[in-house]
Every structure is written in structure tokens, then in C-alpha cells.
Design an enzyme around this catalytic site. Structure first.
Site, PDB file in Angstrom:
ATOM      1  N   LEU A  87       0.823  -1.210   0.000  1.00 60.27           N
ATOM      2  CA  LEU A  87       0.000   0.000   0.000  1.00 60.27           C
ATOM      3  C   LEU A  87       0.862   1.267   0.000  1.00 60.27           C
ATOM      4  CD1 LEU A  87      -2.973   0.901   0.166  1.00 60.27           C
ATOM      5  CD2 LEU A  87      -2.653   1.088   2.637  1.00 60.27           C
ATOM      6  N   ASP A  88       0.613   2.148  -0.932  1.00 64.15           N
ATOM      7  CA  ASP A  88       1.296   3.444  -1.015  1.00 64.15           C
ATOM      8  C   ASP A  88       2.805   3.317  -1.247  1.00 64.15           C
ATOM      9  OD1 ASP A  88      -1.204   4.411  -0.411  1.00 64.15           O
ATOM     10  OD2 ASP A  88      -0.750   4.833   1.680  1.00 64.15           O
ATOM     11  N   GLU A  89       3.247   2.135  -1.682  1.00 68.12           N
ATOM     12  CA  GLU A  89       4.683   1.931  -1.856  1.00 68.12           C
ATOM     13  C   GLU A  89       5.072   1.742  -3.322  1.00 68.12           C
ATOM     14  OE1 GLU A  89       6.986   2.157   0.334  1.00 68.12           O
ATOM     15  OE2 GLU A  89       6.083   1.855   2.300  1.00 68.12           O
TER      16      GLU A  89
END
Lengths: 284, 284, 284, 284
Positions: free
Chosen positions: D227-229
Site C-alpha cells: 500500500l502506497d509503496e
């Protein structure tokens, strides 16, 4: 070092990149950066800047130039091959305000500005100590209304003697004569303290104050005969508001001026700026 | 709601803030925001904007105004007290380009622009559907060379009829006559597609392209009789380079135009903009 | 000079501004700048910063403080009255990288940073000459793993001896002990070379490189026991792209670091920064 | 039209550009834009994007691909040749917040986003009218905790049926399952409402508020399982201060979010984004 760069301008046509890169391949060169621009694929001018590594580059340069001349002729190229380590010879002109000069000297010491600084010329004495402390000669050449021609003669003599090819006006507040400018075409870089073409001419911060702009700027450009009309290399702005008096605008402006000038000069020193019809192509 | 704001301009002198804030305290008001500016503590003009909450504000307003008039007289104030919920009456003028209008409508729907939109006027028909879908009347008033006076008469009649006090030129490409401007002094907000005072007049992106600037901008300003010379409310810029043709500049410019116009308009609607000697004080 | 400033923090309630400005009026003071902020009109904390001119200010200060104490008591104020000319006593800590120190020195010389620089402390010798040339004492205090306590003792002794109240970590690469920080609560300003809270800790440019961010930043903050977690004063960013290696990020970052630190420090020196619950209110 | 582009990734070695450009020259192609990047001239990966015009390009494409395959084999290239007019097939996912969707639709209508929009999917009904008014199908697929698998199955079926290759999460507030993400590797573009890696996870504006940052940002990135990476395509920021509550941060953030997403998407649609080791190379 084995790094070099090739700059080319020629009428746009098919096959230029293929011819140049094939040549470099045959020479054993590895392209590390390549930038191109065409004003118009049909009948326009094509610009190419290639940075490459090549074994024994220094030794090979003359031979490579001889070989490349054949390709250049076919495509009617204006071109230049230069070694990364052949630094430009630079002179800095400064008047009273020292922030731009100090920034350039600091970035030069930090290795950001790759140039051979021949000397600093000023119509004031006060920066001598800071400049000479870095081992850079400092020439004090005062400029009076009557003595301007004489001052420029001295300046030109020094510039010629040291084979200077890049002159930086780091807030030099004297207007250079057309004769001076003609001696160094597109070799003089100025920082103008406004977002050109807004506030051409004298006292731009006062002009900005009167007009009530909400951003102020600075512009680095090549010097031509038309004051403040030369090709723009770089510009930037900062936000201000109704509370800023001219003195405050100047204060904020100094930060922009020195940053913009250093950025423009860096690109110039690395042959990233190409002048075309009073505009610049910047391969940054 | 109980929120109100007080705007004041008067000759600077000792005791203004003390008098005003003491008055508000006696009225039971709580100051939530206060901004002030003096052009010069010695003989200059002092500007004050105070936003406050006060119980029963709506009911109390008339009485409060009557009371405050005494203080105002003492200090020779020009002043205005307004309720947060008394929205300005706004009309939007638009021509072919729709990006500014759409941005304003979107921000208005999202509750960012607190105004009562009376109607949209256009010299083109194509935006009718989008506007009417939001329940906003749309008037198509074509403008021809000969029919310009007639068109302006129609526009003014509509504006007067609806008691409009804020006119937004959201890329309205017709120049308003001095007579029209005189009817709505400092009530007309325009978005100019350049970083004024650079590129005054027609086709600024083409001008920017020819000059080779490295940043393009937009300027929102009040309309006065001098074209593009009215007080600037807000400006912003975006970075471009040699690869941008006029069409690309326009494309990038649209984003700046709509953002700058919406910001300026928001400040105007919230009474945050004060005009003083062809400049603005913005209490943002 | 006759300029002074009054800083106030107290529980929000009706009448604070009225009381303070009435007091100043009675003292014959002219308010030149006033900024206020309330965390919450109902039960929050109210902050006020007033800059004013008052005849014979220096002579009057003690008397004025005595008088104001009564008002302060009523409103449970924490407050401070200070003369514009009472400069803060500042020490600068630096390690190898010199760009921040040089920027501060340059802005100090240019009159932008109003402080009394007591000395520079470094764990390296190489900046001695530049610093001493400006008449500023330079203390070389090397820091080894074992000798850190001893080094901090020496530093604290010097700071106490010179009554230093503002410590600037201008890229000082040693982590201060909790004991040291406790001695100077909210008096130590650091520049962190990332856009906090991104890339907390060591080698932020390498972290930024690995994550592939498109902007890099710098953050100036007060130093607390939690590393890189203190109240942020100012931040800024610059654009980068995939071509930037860690060395390039550092180079670009230096410009942001020095600019952000100078800006934050300037606000601190002018008492424009108020700390509240690990955040700052900046009346800039 | 006769415009096409060639994307190449291969181990860096001498002669790549020469081989490719010679091939294009033989095909009669005129190079209009060329961008290259090498992670390391010694043993790194080389990336090349060439945009060119070639007579009868559409007719010639198959033959050209066959010919080029030989060169590609020699250099172990991963490559793709695509026509400028072969638009990507795009689906937009949206939840309650509409600003990003509206911006994309507006830029698509204005001709800025060259894509074939297959449909919009939302877990809310309220945007149906605006979307269908543009002739774009709108699928309402509610997502409940238990029904998430079922919802994703429906979504995937629609995406497969319409051969969608680009999925834009325009503030879609549901987390996609690893299975979903695996179906569309590096084909899903998200807009995260923070300057990543600061404020990963939920409610970033509240996090930003608590930390007291002075700039807020938005990040557009490819969606991966972390997530969000995922690889960052574009980021931008805007200035805020202590007066901004979370609601104000959201308001300012919306402008950045929509601008950043539109910019990132445009680059993706024009094949200007190359993913390499969880970072992007953007030939903008």
C-alpha cells in the site's frame, strides 16, 4: 578523463542522428547523455548535444575531429567537440552588491561551477579581500562618465590577455558599450533583477512596487545590444505581498538573483545552452 | 450564523485598534481573525479587517452600525459591516474557452466560493447546457462590431435588474467600454493570461513564445479603463521550456488561469481585498 | 530605536485585544504590526504578537512592564516585552558541510539576520579562517565516541558563559544528548535535509533516491528529545527526476537547506515563532 | 496519422542508439523526440523512447516490427512499437470525492488526455449524470465488507470485457485486493493525498495537521501490493500554515491532487513512464 561532448546544429533532415551515433560507435564511444531539438522537422534547424565517454579521448580528439568533419560537411553542420576537462575561461564583473559574486565563488569552490576563473573586475574595491583569499586576481577598474571608454579598453585588454570566453555580470551596474558587447558575442551573461520582459530598465524593484505585483523575479540572459532584450537562459520568481516595500523586494530578490544566475551559468559552462533566434534551447 | 466582518480605512493615528476592539468587546463580540496594514504610520492610511462572532448578530446589525458610526466619525473612517451570510451577487461572463467557468462552477458547488450566482452571460451558446444543469440562468448575448453598444445595454440591464455587485470575466474576450466599466467601479474581476505587466494586450502566449520566457503566468486584476493596468489581486506562474509552442503554452496556462482566478475571486467574495492607489492589500 | 514587541499567550476569552491595544494607546504606542491566532475561540489558547513604536521606549520599558503585569494577571497571560534592538545571542554549530554556515554569515553581514553571534563551534577546523575573518570566535571541539560527554560539557560551558539563547545546528552532524537538549528547551534550531516526516533519520538523500521521489526537501525545526520530531518552523522543496543520483540530490538539497534554515532562523530571531503542542505558529 | 513511438529497454552497451536510429533512417522515419537513460553505462540497463514520423506508418507497422525484431534480438531488447493513434483503453474508478474525476473528464474533452475511456466505475451513484452526459458508461458497483470479492469480480469482468489496459483510481477509497492488482500489473494509477512517503495510510491530511507540516502534497503512483509503496510517477506540494485545519488542508489538497493525477496520467498515456526497480523514469 575520457568524457567529451559534441554539439551540432544543422538543417533538419533524415539520418542525422543515425550518422552521428554510428560515427561515435565506430570510435568506441559510449553515449551517456543525448538531447535533441528541432524547430521544425520540415525545413527547420536541428540541434543535438551528445555527451559521451571514449577511451583515450584526449589523445584521440584531433583525429576524431578530422574524421567527423566529413559527416559534418554532408549535413551542413555547425559543430564543436570539446573535452569535459577543457574548462571555460571566466571573468566575473561586479559592482557594490556582492550576493551574486559570493554565490558563484561558493559554488565554484564546492565544485558545482566547472570553470577556470581568470579574475574578478569591479568598479569598487570592497570585495578585493574575499576574492584574493581564494587566489583569484582582483582588478579595480573605476568607471566614471568620461572615463568609461578608457575603463572598457582596460577591461577588454585583460579579457583578451587571459583569453576569457565567458563574462559574468554578477550585478555589474554599468551598461556595456555596443563595442564591448560586439567583442564577446553571446559570451556575456547578465542577471537582471526582474522577471523579464516585465520591468525592463532601471530600478525594477521600484517599478514592481509601484505596479503592485504579487510575485517578483529574476532573469539571467545573454547580453546583446538591446538592453535587457537578449536571449533568456533562466528565470525564477518568489511570492511577495502588499507589505513589501522596495527594500523588502530587493532583499527577497537577492536570493532569486543569485540562484538563477548560478543555474544559468552552470548550464552555459556545460555547453547546455544553445542560442537560436534570440531564444535559448537549454538541454538541462 | 453569527459571524460578521468589519472593514475600515482611515488616516493612521494612535488608538484606532483600541477603539474598535473595545467597541466590539462591549458588543459581546469575539474576534476570530484580524488583519491590519498601514501605508505609513506617519500620515498614511490605515486598513483594518476584523472577522468576529457575536450572539444575535443578524438582529443586532442595524443597532451596531448606528453605534459604530460615532467611532467612525471620530477617526474619519470609511467602513462597512457585513454579515458572513450576506453573499455577494455575482455574474460570470465567458466566451469560447470554458476552463475558468468550469473551475468556478465546480468550486462554487463544492462550497469554496461563497456567492450568489445570478447568471452567466456569454457571446456563445455552447456552455448553456452545463450552466443551466446547475440551475443557473444563461444569457446568450452575441457581440458584433456594430452591435456592441446594444449588447452592453442588455448586459447592464440584466446586471442592474439582478443587483449584481461582482462581475467575473472568466476569459471573456470582449473589451468592455469605459461606460460599462464606470457603472461597476472595482466590481469587475478579470483573468489576464500573462504575468502582468509582461505581455500586456492581445495574444500574450504568442508574445511569450517569441520572447522565449522560461515561466508563463496569469494575473487576476480589477478592471479599470486602462487595459490590463488595473489593481492586481493575484498572480502565479508555471515552468516551460524551449519545446513549448504557443499551443503548449496555452494548455499549461489554462491550469494557472483557472487557479489564479478562483483564488482571487474567493478573496474578493470574502472581503479580503482592499484597493489602494491602483494596488491591492490582500488579507489572505 | 523606539520599536518593541509584545508577545502574549493566554486562554481565549472576550476582550483581550481591546485590553492590550487600549493599554498600548495609553502608553502612546503606535501599532505597526499585529498578528493573532486562536486554537479555538471556545476554550482554546489565544496568541498575540504586536510590534509597535513608542517614544522613549528604552527608558520606559521597565515601567511599562510593571503596568502591563496587571492586565496580564487578569487574563492569565504568559507574555514577554522585548526591544527590537535587544538582539538574541546566537551560537552556530557546524560540521564539514559549510553551505548553511556561509549563508547565515552572509545574511548576517547583509543585515538580514538580526542577532549577536557569540561564536561558532565545530568538530572540524576547516572553517576557522572564514569565521574569524568576520571577527567571530571559532571553537574547535572535536567529538569522539568516548569523548562526547566531555565535548558537550565544553560546549555547554561556552554557551552558558556567553549567555547564548539561540543555538543553530547548521548541518552539525552530531546528535545532541537529552541532557544537552534539556539545557536549551526550544532554543536549538536544526536543519534536517529532508521534507519531514519523510526520511527521518540518517542519510535522507539516499533514502529519497531509493524511494524515487520527484521532489526533495528540507525542514527547519526546533530540537527536542525525539530525533527529527520537534516542531517544524519551515520547509521547502525542489524538483528532481530519475537522473539524479544521491550526489545530485545533495547538491540540489544544499540550496534548499540553506534557504529554509535562514528563513526559519530569521523568524525565530524576530520572535515570530510560537511553539504550541509540538507545532509552530509563525507570524511571518 | 504517421506518428509512432518505439520504447526500448536493454542491457547498456555500445552501439544501441546507432543501430536503432540507422534502422529508423532506412525506414524513412524522421525522429521528432528522443529520450534516453542509462542506470549505469557499465552493466546497467539502457532505456530509449523515440517518437518519429514515417510515411504510411499504419500500413508499414507489421513489417517494421518484423524487421526490428532482428536488431532487438542482438541487443536483448524488451521493446514495443506503437502508433500515436492507438489510444490506451482506460477505466476510471471513483468514490465520493469528484474533483479528480471532473478534472480528468475536462482535460479529456479538451483533448489533453489521449485515451479511449471505456467506462467509469463507482461505489456511489451520484456522478452518474455528469459521466453519462459525456457518453461514457457508468457502472455503479457498491462495495460492502462481505461483498468485496463479488464487487471485484464484477469489476474485473468489465475491465476484461472492454480490454481495459489503464485503470485510474481517481480518489477511489477502496483498497484493491492483491488478486485484483495482480491482474493489472503496473496498469493501475492511484492518487495518494500526501507527499509520499510522508503520511502513508489513512487520513493523511489529519496526520499532516497533527505533525504541523508547512507544505502539503499529493503523489501519483502505480499500485502494487504494498500500500502506497508503488513507483512514484509525479508529486507536487502547496504551502499551508498554522491556520489550516484538516478541512482547509483537504480543500487546498484537492487542487494538487487533481493536477498531479492528470499530469501523471498524461505521461502514462503517452508512454513516457518506464518502471524500473520500483522507481519510474519519466521522459517528460
Amino acid at each position: 578523463q575520457n568524457r567529451a561532448r559534441l554539439l551540432i546544429a544543422c538543417p533538419d533532415q533524415l539520418g542525422i542522428v543515425a550518422a552521428v551515433t554510428s560515427f561515435l560507435y565506430e570510435q568506441g564511444a559510449n553515449i551517456v547523455e543525448s538531447s535533441q531539438y528541432s524547430t521544425d522537422p520540415q525545413g527547420g534547424t536541428f540541434f543535438l548535444r551528445i555527451e559521451f565517454d571514449c577511451p583515450d579521448m584526449t589523445a584521440k580528439k584531433a583525429e576524431m575531429e578530422k574524421e567527423f568533419a566529413k559527416i559534418a560537411e554532408t549535413f551542413e553542420m555547425k559543430w564543436r567537440l570539446s573535452l569535459h576537462n577543457d574548462l571555460k575561461k571566466m571573468a566575473i564583473f561586479v559592482s557594490k552588491e556582492e550576493h551574486c559574486l559570493l554565490e558563484l565563488l561558493w559554488e565554484w569552490e564546492a565544485g558545482e561551477l566547472l570553470a577556470d576563473i581568470a579574475f574578478v573586475i569591479s568598479n569598487h574595491e570592497h570585495m578585493r579581500e574575499s576574492v584574493e583569499a581564494l587566489g583569484i586576481p582582483y582588478y579595480y577598474i573605476p568607471v566614471t562618465k568620461e572615463g568609461k571608454d578608457e575603463a572598457e579598453r582596460k577591461q577588454i585588454a585583460l579579457l583578451k590577455e587571459h583569453k576569457v570566453d565567458t563574462i559574468v555580470l554578477a550585478r555589474y551596474m554599468q551598461i556595456l558599450s555596443p563595442a564591448f558587447v560586439a567583442e564577446f558575442p553571446f559570451q556575456i551573461i547578465n542577471i537582471h533583477h526582474s522577471f523579464l520582459p516585465a520591468f525592463i530598465g532601471a530600478r525594477p524593484y521600484e517599478q514592481a512596487y509601484r505596479r503592485g505585483v504579487k510575485l517578483i523575479g529574476a532573469t539571467s540572459h545573454y547580453v546583446t545590444d538591446d538592453l535587457d532584450e537578449g536571449p533568456i537562459i533562466e528565470q525564477d520568481v518568489a511570492r511577495v505581498d502588499h507589505r513589501y516595500h522596495p527594500e523588502d523586494l530587493k532583499r527577497v530578490g537577492r536570493i532569486i538573483e543569485k540562484t538563477v544566475l548560478a543555474r544559468a551559468l552552470k548550464w552555459h559552462l556545460e555547453d547546455r545552452v544553445i542560442i537560436h533566434e534570440n531564444k535559448t534551447i537549454v538541454f538541462s
